[in-house]
Design a protein around this motif. Structure first.
Motif: not given
Length: 83
Positions: A33-58
């Motif tokens: 929502r912060s990145l795309a207030p009107d199109g945030w749903r379209d970003l959800m999978e990409d944001v989740r994947q980036e969160a998983y990478r942050l977890a991979d990086d500790g």
């Protein structure tokens, strides 16, 4: 609207978790929502994947019901917590 870069997604996720503090979590949708207030749903999978990478990086934990999980195999909603 242009799609945010992975670096922008990482930055927003880290900023939100740092502001919330290590004992609290954020929903990936907050970053989307912060990145795309009107199109945030379209970003959800990409944001989740980036969160998983942050977890991979500790840097963060992916959680469900307060416990750290592997976001890639978890079923249902996940949250992100500063590690």
């Amino acid at each position: 609207m242009s799609t945010p870069s992975p670096a922008e997604m990482r930055s927003v996720l880290l900023d939100l978790t740092r502001r919330r503090g290590p004992a609290k979590t954020v929903c990936p949708s907050e970053a989307a929502r912060s990145l795309a207030p009107d199109g945030w749903r379209d970003l959800m999978e990409d944001v989740r994947q980036e969160a998983y990478r942050l977890a991979d990086d500790g840097l963060v934990d992916i959680t469900q019901q307060g416990r750290a999980v592997d976001g890639r195999t978890a079923r249902g909603p996940v949250r992100v917590r500063l590690r």
